[in-house]
Motif scaffolding. Structure first.
Motif, PDB file in Angstrom:
ATOM      1  N   ASP A 488      46.823  37.126  43.638  1.00  0.00           N
ATOM      2  CA  ASP A 488      45.698  36.204  43.788  1.00  0.00           C
ATOM      3  C   ASP A 488      44.372  36.923  43.567  1.00  0.00           C
ATOM      4  OD1 ASP A 488      47.493  34.200  44.343  1.00  0.00           O
ATOM      5  OD2 ASP A 488      47.310  34.403  46.523  1.00  0.00           O
ATOM      6  N   ASP A 491      43.872  37.466  39.868  1.00  0.00           N
ATOM      7  CA  ASP A 491      43.458  36.234  39.193  1.00  0.00           C
ATOM      8  C   ASP A 491      41.980  35.942  39.444  1.00  0.00           C
ATOM      9  OD1 ASP A 491      46.031  35.960  38.282  1.00  0.00           O
ATOM     10  OD2 ASP A 491      46.648  34.587  39.887  1.00  0.00           O
ATOM     11  N   GLU A 492      41.516  36.170  40.661  1.00  0.00           N
ATOM     12  CA  GLU A 492      40.108  35.942  40.969  1.00  0.00           C
ATOM     13  C   GLU A 492      39.211  36.895  40.178  1.00  0.00           C
ATOM     14  OE1 GLU A 492      39.694  36.347  45.131  1.00  0.00           O
ATOM     15  OE2 GLU A 492      40.877  34.563  45.642  1.00  0.00           O
ATOM     16  N   GLU A 493      39.634  38.137  40.054  1.00  0.00           N
ATOM     17  CA  GLU A 493      38.843  39.106  39.309  1.00  0.00           C
ATOM     18  C   GLU A 493      38.808  38.759  37.819  1.00  0.00           C
ATOM     19  OE1 GLU A 493      36.427  42.560  39.178  1.00  0.00           O
ATOM     20  OE2 GLU A 493      37.187  41.337  40.835  1.00  0.00           O
ATOM     21  N   VAL A 494      39.929  38.313  37.267  1.00  0.00           N
ATOM     22  CA  VAL A 494      39.974  37.920  35.861  1.00  0.00           C
ATOM     23  C   VAL A 494      39.050  36.735  35.610  1.00  0.00           C
ATOM     24  CG1 VAL A 494      41.444  36.958  34.054  1.00  0.00           C
ATOM     25  CG2 VAL A 494      42.269  38.858  35.447  1.00  0.00           C
ATOM     26  N   ASP A 495      39.076  35.745  36.507  1.00  0.00           N
ATOM     27  CA  ASP A 495      38.198  34.587  36.349  1.00  0.00           C
ATOM     28  C   ASP A 495      36.733  35.004  36.412  1.00  0.00           C
ATOM     29  OD1 ASP A 495      40.424  32.976  36.149  1.00  0.00           O
ATOM     30  OD2 ASP A 495      40.418  32.396  38.268  1.00  0.00           O
ATOM     31  N   ALA A 496      36.396  35.940  37.299  1.00  0.00           N
ATOM     32  CA  ALA A 496      35.010  36.397  37.403  1.00  0.00           C
ATOM     33  C   ALA A 496      34.577  37.128  36.131  1.00  0.00           C
ATOM     34  CB  ALA A 496      34.852  37.306  38.615  1.00  0.00           C
ATOM     35  N   LYS A 498      35.808  36.686  33.065  1.00  0.00           N
ATOM     36  CA  LYS A 498      35.659  35.700  31.992  1.00  0.00           C
ATOM     37  C   LYS A 498      34.368  34.907  32.146  1.00  0.00           C
ATOM     38  CE  LYS A 498      40.588  35.091  30.988  1.00  0.00           C
ATOM     39  NZ  LYS A 498      41.725  34.135  30.988  1.00  0.00           N
ATOM     40  N   ALA A 499      33.992  34.586  33.374  1.00  0.00           N
ATOM     41  CA  ALA A 499      32.751  33.845  33.596  1.00  0.00           C
ATOM     42  C   ALA A 499      31.541  34.676  33.177  1.00  0.00           C
ATOM     43  CB  ALA A 499      32.647  33.438  35.063  1.00  0.00           C
TER      44      ALA A 499
END
Length: 545
Positions: A488, A491-496, A498-499
């Motif tokens: 989890d 996934d949060e780090e990847v989303d950050a 990409k943003a």
């Protein structure tokens, strides 16, 4: 099963054999020079030796008597102890619990998974539990193993707690090599009636308490719990069998061996399931290191400047008072001129100062320390002493730490297998005593963090090259730089990431505006799409045109 009827010598056989090794390793890790000297100067019957004729005998007695710490005190002026044993135990604990482990419940392990995971974190991922693990790991490395014991007190704590107990204060019972019950003991008082010992036996479903009065070497007879203030609290809680029912099926104690097999007593019934100490077989190296360091310090003492003054320079202090010399005196009684020749046979003042062999001693101590670490299973790069490892590149440091990583992995296996059932018992007991509804169906899992030995700059360069070559994904990059993150968290780090990339990148439709008429006209010859051919041979630019 009730507590065995102990009688006679204490500890009972065969634990008296193990107790001797525990006492020796405890003295080394404590750095108590008096205990070390007493241990190596005693006879096989345990009594201090009156003479040192044993030093001239053969066999084990003569060998031990000739150790540095086995010599008579008058044979060594200054004895210094280097706490290498304590440093080894500390290094072992730091490798295991320098980064706290994680406790994980997987899907289906509990009916109320979220509440169970939260409570598990409060019990075993808190600061007091991590501190207990560090304490236990030091005991484990020094004595060959350690016990973890559960306790609770609703007036003092709001949860079930852990404590670490050394194997020198426990009498375990095994079944197929697994701990089935254990009796912890401690001396609670010593008075004119004798030595009082509190025995606490843990078995599945119950904890039995007993009080014995004997002497220093014998257990004596069983006494009521009310006889001592240290055990009076249990008198009001135990039943007619002196037991306290736990209300859970699991054993409220666990044993974590250091490393197996226990070479010293692997064929002795009752002792073979015990682990071996990190100190086993290298006690003589500890002794040699102390001797080398003491010799170094003795060189410092011998190297102090000493002056030999001629009698003609001494001033008489009176009848019966002897003579003295004042080094600050400017003029002395006239002396023959031949005595004033420097270095002559009749020199009035001579200086004596021996050389300090610091390089030889340093090399000897470094070699002994390296040998101790390798024999104990640790790398010099993890010991925190740059003089042991020397100047090395990042790749060499990683390679040097491989021995420590293998030792850590072996010990982590013992910790994981022993503490998983204890953690479940701890959760069940906490639910019963302090309330909760977790519905635990499986043992929690103890996960040790991955050690990151590579240099951060080197890792960042490696990841940057892989990203440029499109050979690694963003998620894999995050896992490589942060190997201890959960799925989890990854996934949060990847989303950050990409943003952030989306904010920095140009708008997707920037090239679709109506004002965009194609690429700009070239403003020099280098930007022309069809450049003129270069002239051949000796043609000029005009001829080529």
């Amino acid at each position: 099963m009730p507590m065995p009827e102990f009688s006679g010598a204490w500890p009972p056989e065969p634990w008296d054999v193990a107790q001797s090794a525990y006492d020796l390793h405890s003295a080394w890790v404590a750095g108590d020079t008096d205990l070390l000297s007493a241990f190596y100067t005693q006879n096989p019957d345990g009594k201090p030796a009156k003479t040192r004729s044993a030093q001239y005998s053969t066999g084990v007695i003569g060998k031990v008597a000739r150790w540095f710490w086995g010599r008579p005190p008058q044979q060594a002026t200054k004895r210094l102890h280097i706490p290498a044993a304590a440093d080894v135990a500390r290094t072992s604990a730091d490798l295991l619990f320098g980064q706290p482990p994680q406790w994980v419940l997987n899907e289906g392990d509990a009916t109320n998974l979220e509440a169970a995971q939260d409570r598990l974190n409060q019990l075993l991922e808190c600061d007091d539990a991590t501190a207990t693990f560090l304490e236990a790991a030091e005991i484990q490395a020094a004595l060959g193993g350690v016990f973890l014991r559960l306790f609770w007190d609703q007036e003092v704590t709001d949860k079930v707690m852990l404590s670490a107990v050394g194997p020198d204060a426990a009498i375990p019972e095994w079944r197929y090599g697994k701990l089935s019950a254990v009796t912890f003991w401690s001396v609670v008082a010593t008075d004119k009636r004798g030595t009082w010992r509190h025995l606490e036996r843990h078995e599945p479903g119950a904890i039995e308490h007993a009080l014995y009065c004997g002497d220093g070497d014998h257990i004596g007879r069983r006494m009521p719990l009310e006889e001592q203030e240290a055990t009076a609290w249990a008198a009001d809680l135990v039943d007619e069998n002196s037991s306290i029912k736990t209300g859970v099926k699991g054993l409220t104690a666990a044993y974590i061996p250091n490393v197996r097999p226990a070479r010293r007593w692997r064929n002795l019934p009752g002792l073979s399931p015990l682990g071996r100490s990190d100190f086993e077989g290298i006690e003589h190296l500890f002794d040699a290191l102390d001797e080398a360091w003491s010799s170094w310090m003795r060189d410092l003492d011998l190297a102090k400047a000493r002056l030999f003054v001629a009698a003609s320079l001494l001033e008489q202090d009176g009848p019966g008072q002897g003579a003295s010399w004042d080094p600050e005196q400017a003029i002395y009684t006239p002396a023959p001129s031949e005595d004033l020749i420097e270095g002559g046979p009749n020199t009035l003042v001579q200086a004596q100062q021996f050389k300090i062999r610091h390089l030889e001693h340093q090399a000897t101590c470094t070699a002994l320390m390296n040998r101790i670490l390798v024999s104990a299973g640790y790398s010099t790069g993890d010991f925190g002493d740059d003089q042991l490892s020397g100047a090395m590149t990042a790749t060499e440091v990683t390679a040097r730490k491989d021995l420590s990583n293998r030792t850590r992995s072996k010990k982590a296996l013992y910790w994981g297998s022993a503490t998983a059932p204890l953690a479940r018992t701890m959760m069940d007991l906490d639910e019963l005593v302090y309330g909760g509804n977790y519905g635990l169906q499986a043992d929690p899992e103890m996960q040790f963090p991955v050690r990151v030995d590579q240099d951060p700059v080197q890792r960042s360069i490696e990841i940057a090259n892989l990203r440029t070559a499109q050979a690694i994904s963003i998620a894999a990059s995050v896992r490589k730089i942060n190997p201890n993150l959960s799925s989890d968290e990854v996934d949060e780090e990847v989303d950050a990431i990409k943003a952030e990339l989306a904010e920095l990148a140009p708008a997707a439709d920037s090239f679709g505006d109506s004002d965009f008429d194609g690429p700009a006209e070239p403003h020099n010859d280098l930007q022309q799409t069809n450049p003129q051919p270069r002239p051949q041979g000796g043609d000029t630019l005009e001829e080529a045109a």
